[in-house]
Write a protein that holds these residues in place. Structure first.
Motif: not given
Length: 443
Positions: A300-315
């Motif tokens: 997870i990485v912040a774009l703002s105080d409310k919006q973020f980038l998130v990884v969602e992955r399988d293995g």
């Protein structure tokens, strides 16, 4: 310890602004880290091809009697931009090489210390490792990646050495997975044991350790909500971010917690996000809805105080078929805080006597609970043919440019589940050994 990993890989970093500019560091020089350190050099590149793999070189930790290389790689469990210097970033290792064994984990390099690498992009277009920060306890002693004892974050994993002997637990051991770098030079790291969120000085000395237990040094009574102790072994707090104003930490759990206990959670698509106000210690919790059972939110990485980038992955590996290596933009605005009235409640908020993990999404929705909004912004496999199983690091370079790094597991795996180390080979690549690699994409 064997020679520490010294990474050099070549690229010229082009930002995604209206007029592309090279993002480089004036301070990027090949520094000698210690009398044992030595750098490998490669010719600089002058052109960076986006959506292309850049392999991070490695050194060997050791080779097993069966000829399996245990590589001193591993810089892929998390990645974060340097907070003040363009073209510089940090990358994190986890607890060290390990495989499942019996009722725990086998650690073939038992004295390995988890660490942060500080990397910079030079004017010549290469990337150098400026230094490493090894994690230390509050007394300045280097820690290990071995599990914590009961009462201090134990996951139930028993540690073994390469010869199957039981190893001691480590009160300050860390399975580091999430990383934040602050402007004052300190770091926050989240892990998969406690889960813990640990504040380290610029020199790597532990300043504060926050967990659901509230028993560790220096925390002043600050805690995570007690329900987070229900994390599953090896699927704890996989990602950590900080808001741009550096006031709030935001952590995300890798997968559904076993809440109430064991495998009793019936909704395997619900994960939790927790925010931690660094001034007050106040926490909030939000739900994230995964696309399928038992996926992993690994960054997870912040774009703002409310919006973020998130990884969602399988293995899975793309060489074996269709994979999911998605990057979503999420928004906490409008999402329901599911902290409940008592953060000390062992099971957290309940719906008609059932835990959130034990409730269906229909039941969650009918209770008036809204998960975070999410929007797909990048399919890394479709963009790059991504051959790796573990996408775990996102380096936010600017408003629409990402560096994506995988965890290579130190190039070892247990293919048969028998505790024997095998070489980690990428399917469909003609026998290539997995290596931590950087992929540059626009999103």
């Amino acid at each position: 310890m064997k020679n520490i990993l010294l990474v050099l890989f070549a690229l010229f970093l082009v930002s995604a602004c209206e007029n592309d500019q090279a993002v480089v560091s004036e301070n990027a020089v090949s520094l000698s880290l210690s009398k044992e350190a030595k750098f490998k050099s490669v010719p600089p590149q002058t052109v960076l091809d986006y959506n292309t793999q850049y392999v991070l070189p490695f050194e060997l930790l050791t080779t097993t009697s069966e000829g399996v290389e245990i590589r001193n790689g591993g810089y892929g469990s998390a990645t974060t931009a340097h907070p003040t210097k363009a073209g510089e970033f940090y990358a994190l290792t986890d607890r060290g090489p390990n495989v499942d064994y019996a009722d725990g984990k086998k650690f073939p390099v038992a004295d390995y210390t988890p660490r942060i690498g500080h990397f910079a992009i030079t004017k010549e277009g290469s990337v150098v490792l400026l230094n490493e920060t090894l994690f230390k306890d509050p007394f300045g002693n280097t820690i290990s990646g071995l599990p914590n004892p009961v009462g201090k974050g134990a996951t139930g994993e028993i540690p073994y050495d390469i010869n199957n002997n039981v190893l001691p637990y480590d009160d300050y051991g860390l399975d580091s997975e999430g990383l934040v770098a602050l402007k004052d030079g300190s770091f926050w790291v989240s892990d998969e044991y406690g889960p813990h969120i640990v504040n380290y000085s610029a020199e790597g000395i532990e300043l504060e350790r926050i967990s659901p237990y509230g028993i560790n040094d220096g925390n002043g009574g600050r805690k995570l909500p007690k329900v987070f102790a229900k994390r599953r072994a090896n699927r704890g707090m996989e990602g950590l971010a900080v808001t741009p104003n550096e006031k709030t930490l935001v952590g995300i759990m890798q997968s559904t917690m076993f809440n109430p206990s064991g495998g009793a959670a019936t909704n395997r698509t619900v994960t939790r996000i927790v925010t931690f106000d660094l001034e007050t210690g106040i926490t909030k919790q939000y739900l994230y809805k995964q696309e399928a059972n038992n996926l992993s939110n690994s960054e997870i990485v912040a774009l703002s105080d409310k919006q973020f980038l998130v990884v969602e992955r399988d293995g899975k590996y793309s060489g074996d078929g269709v994979v999911q290596k998605y990057i979503y933009k999420i928004d906490l605005e409008g999402a329901t805080d599911v902290s409940g009235s008592n953060v000390e409640a062992e099971l957290g908020m309940l719906i008609n006597g059932k835990t959130l993990e034990g409730s269906s999404w229909d039941e969650i929705t009918n209770a008036g609970i809204q998960p975070v909004k999410k929007e797909l912004v990048a399919d890394l496999a479709a963009l790059t043919g991504y051959p790796h199983d573990k996408l775990e690091g996102l380096w936010l370079i600017n408003h629409n440019t990402l560096g994506c790094i995988n965890d290579d597991d130190f190039a070892v795996i247990d293919n048969d589940g028998n505790g024997v180390l095998d070489q980690k080979i990428l399917p469909g690549t003609g026998g290539s050994i997995d290596s931590s690699s950087l992929y540059m994409i626009h999103f």
